[in-house]
Motif scaffolding. Structure first.
Motif, PDB file in Angstrom:
ATOM      1  N   ILE A  90     -27.029 -31.857  -1.916  1.00 59.02           N
ATOM      2  CA  ILE A  90     -26.277 -30.491  -1.630  1.00 59.02           C
ATOM      3  C   ILE A  90     -26.143 -30.089  -0.378  1.00 59.02           C
ATOM      4  O   ILE A  90     -27.422 -30.203   0.393  1.00 59.02           O
ATOM      5  CB  ILE A  90     -27.158 -29.514  -2.382  1.00 59.02           C
ATOM      6  CG1 ILE A  90     -27.307 -29.966  -4.022  1.00 59.02           C
ATOM      7  CG2 ILE A  90     -26.354 -28.242  -2.268  1.00 59.02           C
ATOM      8  CD1 ILE A  90     -28.129 -29.118  -4.789  1.00 59.02           C
ATOM      9  N   LEU A  91     -24.985 -29.683   0.348  1.00 65.02           N
ATOM     10  CA  LEU A  91     -24.829 -29.585   1.478  1.00 65.02           C
ATOM     11  C   LEU A  91     -24.590 -27.941   1.679  1.00 65.02           C
ATOM     12  O   LEU A  91     -23.613 -27.427   1.014  1.00 65.02           O
ATOM     13  CB  LEU A  91     -23.598 -30.144   2.203  1.00 65.02           C
ATOM     14  CG  LEU A  91     -23.518 -31.638   1.703  1.00 65.02           C
ATOM     15  CD1 LEU A  91     -22.239 -32.355   2.270  1.00 65.02           C
ATOM     16  CD2 LEU A  91     -24.827 -32.327   2.605  1.00 65.02           C
ATOM     17  N   LEU A  92     -25.310 -27.306   2.280  1.00 60.62           N
ATOM     18  CA  LEU A  92     -25.071 -25.682   2.545  1.00 60.62           C
ATOM     19  C   LEU A  92     -24.882 -25.557   4.023  1.00 60.62           C
ATOM     20  O   LEU A  92     -25.483 -25.858   4.914  1.00 60.62           O
ATOM     21  CB  LEU A  92     -26.640 -25.007   2.254  1.00 60.62           C
ATOM     22  CG  LEU A  92     -27.011 -25.256   0.952  1.00 60.62           C
ATOM     23  CD1 LEU A  92     -28.463 -24.696   0.903  1.00 60.62           C
ATOM     24  CD2 LEU A  92     -26.156 -24.490  -0.488  1.00 60.62           C
ATOM     25  N   ARG A  93     -23.664 -24.682   4.377  1.00 64.92           N
ATOM     26  CA  ARG A  93     -23.397 -24.456   5.428  1.00 64.92           C
ATOM     27  C   ARG A  93     -23.768 -22.902   5.743  1.00 64.92           C
ATOM     28  O   ARG A  93     -23.380 -22.124   4.727  1.00 64.92           O
ATOM     29  CB  ARG A  93     -21.589 -24.556   5.695  1.00 64.92           C
ATOM     30  CG  ARG A  93     -21.408 -24.393   7.372  1.00 64.92           C
ATOM     31  CD  ARG A  93     -19.964 -24.594   7.392  1.00 64.92           C
ATOM     32  NE  ARG A  93     -19.231 -23.316   7.199  1.00 64.92           N
ATOM     33  CZ  ARG A  93     -18.077 -23.234   6.962  1.00 64.92           C
ATOM     34  NH1 ARG A  93     -17.353 -24.537   7.209  1.00 64.92           N
ATOM     35  NH2 ARG A  93     -17.514 -22.191   6.937  1.00 64.92           N
ATOM     36  N   LEU A  94     -24.842 -22.912   6.699  1.00 64.77           N
ATOM     37  CA  LEU A  94     -25.332 -21.409   6.892  1.00 64.77           C
ATOM     38  C   LEU A  94     -24.773 -20.897   8.266  1.00 64.77           C
ATOM     39  O   LEU A  94     -24.564 -21.685   8.906  1.00 64.77           O
ATOM     40  CB  LEU A  94     -26.756 -21.662   6.876  1.00 64.77           C
ATOM     41  CG  LEU A  94     -27.532 -22.250   5.560  1.00 64.77           C
ATOM     42  CD1 LEU A  94     -28.978 -22.391   5.700  1.00 64.77           C
ATOM     43  CD2 LEU A  94     -27.131 -21.228   4.460  1.00 64.77           C
ATOM     44  N   GLY A  95     -24.804 -19.658   8.310  1.00 68.61           N
ATOM     45  CA  GLY A  95     -24.505 -18.843   9.587  1.00 68.61           C
ATOM     46  C   GLY A  95     -25.285 -17.668   9.611  1.00 68.61           C
ATOM     47  O   GLY A  95     -25.927 -17.135   8.804  1.00 68.61           O
ATOM     48  N   GLY A  96     -25.307 -17.186  10.987  1.00 64.07           N
ATOM     49  CA  GLY A  96     -25.846 -15.892  11.179  1.00 64.07           C
ATOM     50  C   GLY A  96     -27.571 -16.211  11.329  1.00 64.07           C
ATOM     51  O   GLY A  96     -27.942 -17.102  11.668  1.00 64.07           O
TER      52      GLY A  96
END
Length: 123
Positions: A90-96
């Motif tokens: 599972i690939l999660l693109r996170l920001g902030g």
């Protein structure tokens, strides 16, 4: 006058035919699963570094057992910008959250965090 009537009839038939083809095209596109897109752009399913290409499945497998709740240690105000699945990960693109944008890789079988890829801008 007959030529004008014939032209209008032919154009009407072409419009109806075009609408039927458009409807059929939309219907067939909706039948293809597996495409994920976000406001930022599509998530591309690519092989992860150091992994072998996946072999085609020989037989359907039973549903995987759930792994419960996975807690990611991320700072407050972190947002999940995109989610993708590739080769059992599972690939999660996170920001902030005061950190650079990053991609967190989880193992789908048990939710274990395999690693983080930080996206930084070079000056």
């Amino acid at each position: 006058m007959k030529a004008l009537k014939a032209l209008v009839a032919v154009m009407g038939i072409l419009i109806v035919l075009g609408l039927v083809l458009l409807g059929w095209g939309i219907y067939t596109k909706m039948q293809k699963p597996g495409t994920v897109s976000t406001a930022a752009g599509p998530v591309v399913e690519a092989p992860l570094a150091g992994t072998a290409p996946a072999a085609p499945a020989a037989a359907p497998q039973p549903p995987a057992a759930t792994f419960g709740t996975v807690t990611l240690a991320e700072p407050p105000s972190t947002e999940i910008e995109a989610v993708g699945v590739a080769e059992g990960r599972i690939l999660l693109r996170l920001g902030g959250g005061g950190k650079p944008d990053r991609v967190v890789v989880l193992r789908a079988a048990d939710g274990a965090r395999l690693g983080t890829i930080e996206l930084t801008v070079q000056p």
